[in-house]
Scaffold this motif. Sequence first.
Motif, PDB file in Angstrom:
ATOM      1  N   ILE A 173      85.516  11.841   6.944  1.00  0.00           N
ATOM      2  CA  ILE A 173      84.106  12.089   6.628  1.00  0.00           C
ATOM      3  C   ILE A 173      83.804  13.584   6.667  1.00  0.00           C
ATOM      4  O   ILE A 173      83.089  14.113   5.798  1.00  0.00           O
ATOM      5  N   GLU A 174      84.364  14.292   7.644  1.00  0.00           N
ATOM      6  CA  GLU A 174      84.148  15.730   7.736  1.00  0.00           C
ATOM      7  C   GLU A 174      84.777  16.451   6.538  1.00  0.00           C
ATOM      8  O   GLU A 174      84.195  17.408   6.004  1.00  0.00           O
ATOM      9  N   GLN A 175      85.933  15.999   6.111  1.00  0.00           N
ATOM     10  CA  GLN A 175      86.567  16.585   4.928  1.00  0.00           C
ATOM     11  C   GLN A 175      85.701  16.378   3.692  1.00  0.00           C
ATOM     12  O   GLN A 175      85.555  17.289   2.861  1.00  0.00           O
ATOM     13  N   MET A 176      85.137  15.198   3.566  1.00  0.00           N
ATOM     14  CA  MET A 176      84.233  14.941   2.435  1.00  0.00           C
ATOM     15  C   MET A 176      82.997  15.816   2.517  1.00  0.00           C
ATOM     16  O   MET A 176      82.531  16.353   1.513  1.00  0.00           O
ATOM     17  N   ARG A 177      82.459  15.937   3.721  1.00  0.00           N
ATOM     18  CA  ARG A 177      81.241  16.732   3.890  1.00  0.00           C
ATOM     19  C   ARG A 177      81.476  18.185   3.464  1.00  0.00           C
ATOM     20  O   ARG A 177      80.611  18.799   2.824  1.00  0.00           O
ATOM     21  N   GLU A 178      82.636  18.731   3.807  1.00  0.00           N
ATOM     22  CA  GLU A 178      82.949  20.099   3.426  1.00  0.00           C
ATOM     23  C   GLU A 178      83.018  20.244   1.898  1.00  0.00           C
ATOM     24  O   GLU A 178      82.575  21.255   1.345  1.00  0.00           O
ATOM     25  N   GLN A 179      83.590  19.252   1.221  1.00  0.00           N
ATOM     26  CA  GLN A 179      83.670  19.303  -0.231  1.00  0.00           C
ATOM     27  C   GLN A 179      82.284  19.163  -0.854  1.00  0.00           C
ATOM     28  O   GLN A 179      81.950  19.834  -1.839  1.00  0.00           O
ATOM     29  N   ILE A 180      81.473  18.304  -0.259  1.00  0.00           N
ATOM     30  CA  ILE A 180      80.146  18.025  -0.818  1.00  0.00           C
ATOM     31  C   ILE A 180      79.233  19.246  -0.699  1.00  0.00           C
ATOM     32  O   ILE A 180      78.298  19.406  -1.496  1.00  0.00           O
ATOM     33  N   GLN A 181      79.502  20.128   0.254  1.00  0.00           N
ATOM     34  CA  GLN A 181      78.702  21.351   0.378  1.00  0.00           C
ATOM     35  C   GLN A 181      78.749  22.193  -0.884  1.00  0.00           C
ATOM     36  O   GLN A 181      77.866  23.019  -1.124  1.00  0.00           O
ATOM     37  N   ASN A 182      79.776  21.998  -1.706  1.00  0.00           N
ATOM     38  CA  ASN A 182      79.916  22.772  -2.945  1.00  0.00           C
ATOM     39  C   ASN A 182      79.416  22.027  -4.181  1.00  0.00           C
ATOM     40  O   ASN A 182      79.517  22.559  -5.282  1.00  0.00           O
ATOM     41  N   ILE A 183      78.923  20.802  -4.013  1.00  0.00           N
ATOM     42  CA  ILE A 183      78.483  20.017  -5.157  1.00  0.00           C
ATOM     43  C   ILE A 183      77.009  20.266  -5.414  1.00  0.00           C
ATOM     44  O   ILE A 183      76.189  20.266  -4.503  1.00  0.00           O
ATOM     45  N   GLU A 184      76.687  20.492  -6.684  1.00  0.00           N
ATOM     46  CA  GLU A 184      75.304  20.795  -7.077  1.00  0.00           C
ATOM     47  C   GLU A 184      74.400  19.579  -6.847  1.00  0.00           C
ATOM     48  O   GLU A 184      74.759  18.461  -7.149  1.00  0.00           O
TER      49      GLU A 184
END
Length: 287
Positions: A276-287
């Motif tokens: 979940i933390e890995q996903m959250r880090e990626q999602i920080q870059n999604i518009e």
Amino acid sequence: MICSMTAFARADRHLEGYSLVWEIKAVNHRYLEVSPRLPDALRALENGVREKCRKALARGKVEVTLRYQQDDSEVSLELNEELVKQLSEVSRRVGDLVQHPGQVNPMEILRHPGVLSTRKLDVELLQNESQSLLDEALDALIDTRRREGEQLGQLIVDRLDGIGTQIDIVKAAIPRIKEAQRERLRTRIQDVIESPDPDRLEQELVMLAQKMDVDEELDRLVTHVSEVRRILKKGGHIGRRLDFLMQELNREANTLASKSVDSETTAAAVELKVLIEQMREQIQNIE
């Protein structure tokens, strides 16, 4: 379609006598923040630049830089022939007056103000070309954001698959865990029988029921995972919604960890939180 907020784009155009270069740098940001950097001659374009960016982008910290450079190799010099004739005639007359006839020095005439001039800059043409070139730069930026967004989407899907695997592990382990807990409870009941204490028995039963009931957390995890997949498939401006779902997923993973009575479910809960933390880090870059 998923777009990353992090990207870089460059567009340049060479025209007669000068060149234009747009550079756009975008990084993740909670809102859209546009910072134009324009040369003084084109400062009037600032509001138009902001408007174009607002129409093309939804989120991100965006630096938009325009560079204007005149090409010295193509500078067109204009000679004021009429002024040259007048200066030449005046020079000859001065020579006659001082009784010092001689040829007129062309270099001296060229140094006179107004004899040579460069072509005046067509500001309107330059502004039109700059705005047209900005459209190209923004298109290139959006294409880059889309490509990176697709990669981010795939990374998130891989983590969702990993979450599904951990959920299956916990579900498969529950019957074994319940049987082990029953055996442990039997041992405790035997202790109670040897030393009767109804209150203690009631407490043990309540605690066991609470610890073993993780069905709700697992169901919610499955529901949240399905919703994330649906949003990814839908695309668009989804970053904030996905960020909220990461909070919900993390909440369920924490609850599952707190209810764990077995090393296997504890390990699964920890792995869930990592994914979940890995996903959250990626999602920080999604518009």
